[in-house]
Design an enzyme around this catalytic site. Structure first.
Site, PDB file in Angstrom:
ATOM      1  N   HIS A 158      41.375  25.208  14.762  1.00  7.18           N
ATOM      2  CA  HIS A 158      42.106  24.167  14.027  1.00  7.18           C
ATOM      3  C   HIS A 158      42.749  24.779  12.782  1.00  7.18           C
ATOM      4  O   HIS A 158      42.527  25.936  12.457  1.00  7.18           O
ATOM      5  CB  HIS A 158      41.143  23.053  13.586  1.00  7.18           C
ATOM      6  CG  HIS A 158      40.645  22.189  14.699  1.00  7.18           C
ATOM      7  ND1 HIS A 158      40.995  20.862  14.825  1.00  7.18           N
ATOM      8  CD2 HIS A 158      39.823  22.457  15.735  1.00  7.18           C
ATOM      9  CE1 HIS A 158      40.400  20.356  15.897  1.00  7.18           C
ATOM     10  NE2 HIS A 158      39.672  21.304  16.464  1.00  7.18           N
TER      11      HIS A 158
ATOM     12  N   HIS B  46      44.878  19.227  17.974  1.00 13.86           N
ATOM     13  CA  HIS B  46      45.669  18.518  16.966  1.00 13.86           C
ATOM     14  C   HIS B  46      47.019  19.217  16.881  1.00 13.86           C
ATOM     15  O   HIS B  46      47.116  20.352  16.388  1.00 13.86           O
ATOM     16  CB  HIS B  46      44.953  18.521  15.617  1.00 13.86           C
ATOM     17  CG  HIS B  46      43.725  17.662  15.600  1.00 13.86           C
ATOM     18  ND1 HIS B  46      42.648  17.903  14.778  1.00 13.86           N
ATOM     19  CD2 HIS B  46      43.408  16.561  16.333  1.00 13.86           C
ATOM     20  CE1 HIS B  46      41.733  16.980  14.985  1.00 13.86           C
ATOM     21  NE2 HIS B  46      42.169  16.155  15.920  1.00 13.86           N
TER      22      HIS B  46
ATOM     23  N   GLU C 238      48.701  21.280  13.898  1.00 10.47           N
ATOM     24  CA  GLU C 238      47.958  22.396  13.318  1.00 10.47           C
ATOM     25  C   GLU C 238      48.422  23.709  13.947  1.00 10.47           C
ATOM     26  O   GLU C 238      47.676  24.417  14.622  1.00 10.47           O
ATOM     27  CB  GLU C 238      46.460  22.143  13.469  1.00 10.47           C
ATOM     28  CG  GLU C 238      46.031  20.914  12.669  1.00 10.47           C
ATOM     29  CD  GLU C 238      44.579  20.519  12.872  1.00 10.47           C
ATOM     30  OE1 GLU C 238      43.823  21.278  13.514  1.00 10.47           O
ATOM     31  OE2 GLU C 238      44.190  19.438  12.380  1.00 10.47           O
TER      32      GLU C 238
ATOM     33  N   GLU D 151      38.306  26.907  11.557  1.00  8.76           N
ATOM     34  CA  GLU D 151      39.396  26.360  10.747  1.00  8.76           C
ATOM     35  C   GLU D 151      40.110  27.491  10.008  1.00  8.76           C
ATOM     36  O   GLU D 151      39.480  28.470   9.596  1.00  8.76           O
ATOM     37  CB  GLU D 151      38.851  25.364   9.714  1.00  8.76           C
ATOM     38  CG  GLU D 151      38.146  24.152  10.286  1.00  8.76           C
ATOM     39  CD  GLU D 151      39.088  22.993  10.546  1.00  8.76           C
ATOM     40  OE1 GLU D 151      40.312  23.176  10.374  1.00  8.76           O
ATOM     41  OE2 GLU D 151      38.604  21.904  10.902  1.00  8.76           O
TER      42      GLU D 151
END
Length: 487
Positions: free
Chosen positions: A328, A230, A233, A401
């Site tokens: 991420h 992504h 990010e 994350e």
């Protein structure tokens, strides 16, 4: 962020809406309505025609206020989160309010104190704006969409100011970093071009290990890590660089890990999206983290190349692919945390929790309580879910994350904003946690200082390396992973 955007706003999808924006502003001069002639100081010039830039439109509201519109991801109007633009031709002491009016998400860390980052030509280090100058609210003037407004005072007329959603980490920055690494001629680092993106940008693969493990006849344990599927990010790239920095260092833990493990790292899975300033999608508008099941070699070439390599390694009897970690950044939660998979066998469930537990001990910004395990059907196309089903029960697949904003220390309710350095420190702590996981603490020379690498937290001395004789550690969490024989 792995989580599906269930709170995507579709109010801006009518023809002619702000999501119809297809390009960035290019040296756009905003003079007062009716003004003609040469722009004066204070007639702001906006630009986003640079790498990872994003600003699609600016509306002049008054001398002091401007409405700013995020350009949607290329070929996909649903995603409007990342912004990155510059402002020049300012007047000293000029005060402005910038309203970013077309976010596609309603939930945001702006509600919890997050603020944009800013730098200028004379102060090139990114810093966060004061939270007291940032407001996040529903706005009746913009179809009750959420708007983020921030007040700013320009203080140096000759400076060019740059504002962004979070600290940018561009494709060119990665290439410069990897070029410098390659020039060091480290015998335990191999850089390869695994493939090319649609726009012919490099898909880099790093292999970090003792060169003895490169012998195809040698049995090897592999840890595979990817980042930036992504593109907006950007914290994921700082974490990934922290992992790489540590593994190629002379730190004694790094040397032990290279002797026992092969690390395969793809630092930027979506280089086109990063270059273009997209938030979630590739050039062609695909969320690549929903296409792991059947990636197309022409539409998703970077994903296709990585999947091919992983499948090939999984079929090699000499290779034990033990970890897949996809990095991420999260737009609504704090701290670092992980997503894992759900299994029917309780023992496998417990074993999968071991690495996040160890990381929680080693990194004070990592939260095990925020870590969760799921098999949500909408995640079936993610790397974590797909590879969790493909690989055998000795392999563990996680999404790592990290918050776009901050972390909470144990016992404190005051958020600590992340910086580029603290993102990288999380990466270093991820890397050194493998020493605990593989029970290699006893190989450390006690005379070596444990804090040699300036981590966020001291690595516990053998805390998880003790075997109580029944195949489990002192907490009964998992059986001992025997080391593969070295060639």
């Amino acid at each position: 962020m792995e989580e599906i955007n269930r709170d995507i706003d579709t109010a801006g999808t009518e023809a002619g809406g702000e999501d119809a924006l297809v390009g960035n502003v290019n040296k756009l001069i905003l003079s007062p309505p009716g003004y003609t002639g040469v722009p004066r100081k204070g007639h702001l010039t906006f630009d986003a025609c640079f790498e990872s830039g994003n600003l699609g439109r600016v509306d002049y509201i008054s001398e002091f206020e401007f409405d700013l519109f995020i350009r949607p991801d290329t070929c996909n109007p649903r995603f409007r989160v990342w912004f990155n633009f510059s402002v020049e031709n300012v007047r000293e002491t000029q005060r402005v309010i910038f309203n970013i009016v077309n976010f596609s998400k309603t939930k945001s860390l702006y509600r919890d104190g997050m603020s944009p980052v800013v730098k200028s030509t004379s102060r090139p280090k990114w810093q966060r704006l004061p939270a007291k100058n940032v407001y996040y609210y529903r706005c009746p003037d913009h179809r009750r969409n959420y708007v983020m407004s921030f007040a700013f005072c320009f203080d140096r007329e000759d400076d060019v100011y740059q504002f962004a959603y979070c600290y940018p980490y561009t494709y060119s920055r990665l290439q410069h970093y990897l070029d410098n690494l390659e020039r060091r001629n480290l015998d335990y680092l191999l850089r390869e071009q695994l493939g090319l993106s649609v726009q012919q940008r490099r898909l880099d693969l790093l292999t970090i290990t003792n060169p003895i493990h490169l012998n195809p006849e040698c049995e090897k344990k592999v840890v595979f890590l990817t980042a930036r599927v992504h593109p907006g990010e950007s914290p994921a790239s700082f974490v990934c660089q922290g992992v790489i920095d540590f593994l190629v260092s002379e730190h004694p833990i790094a040397q032990i890990l290279r002797d026992h493990v092969v690390f395969k790292i793809v630092p930027m899975l979506n280089p086109d999206g990063v270059y273009l300033g997209n938030y979630r999608c590739s050039l062609m508008g695909f969320d690549l983290n929903r296409h792991w099941q059947e990636p197309s070699p022409w539409a998703h070439p970077t994903l296709h190349a990585v999947k091919q390599l992983i499948v090939q390694m999984n079929q090699d009897p000499k290779v034990s692919l033990e970890f897949y970690i996809d990095v991420h950044a999260h737009s609504t939660m704090m701290n670092g945390f992980m997503y894992g998979n759900v299994f029917e066998e309780e023992e496998r469930v417990q074993r999968q929790a071991v690495f996040p537990r160890l990381l929680c001990h080693n990194a004070p910004d990592f939260s095990f309580s925020s870590t969760s395990f799921n098999k949500d059907v909408v995640k079936a196309g993610t790397g974590r879910r797909f590879l969790g089903g493909l690989l055998d029960d000795s392999s563990y697949c996680y999404t790592l994350e990290v918050s776009f904003y901050s972390y909470l220390m144990a016992g404190s309710s005051a958020p600590v904003p992340y910086t580029e350095d603290t993102y990288m420190k999380l990466g270093r702590n991820v890397a050194r946690t493998f020493l605990d996981y593989y029970r290699l603490n006893n190989l450390l020379d006690d005379s070596q200082p444990r804090n040699h690498f300036n981590s966020l937290h001291e690595l516990p001395s053998g805390r998880h390396g003790n075997n109580n004789g029944n195949g489990k550690n002192q907490d009964g969490e998992r059986k001992v992973h025997g080391l593969r024989g070295n060639c």
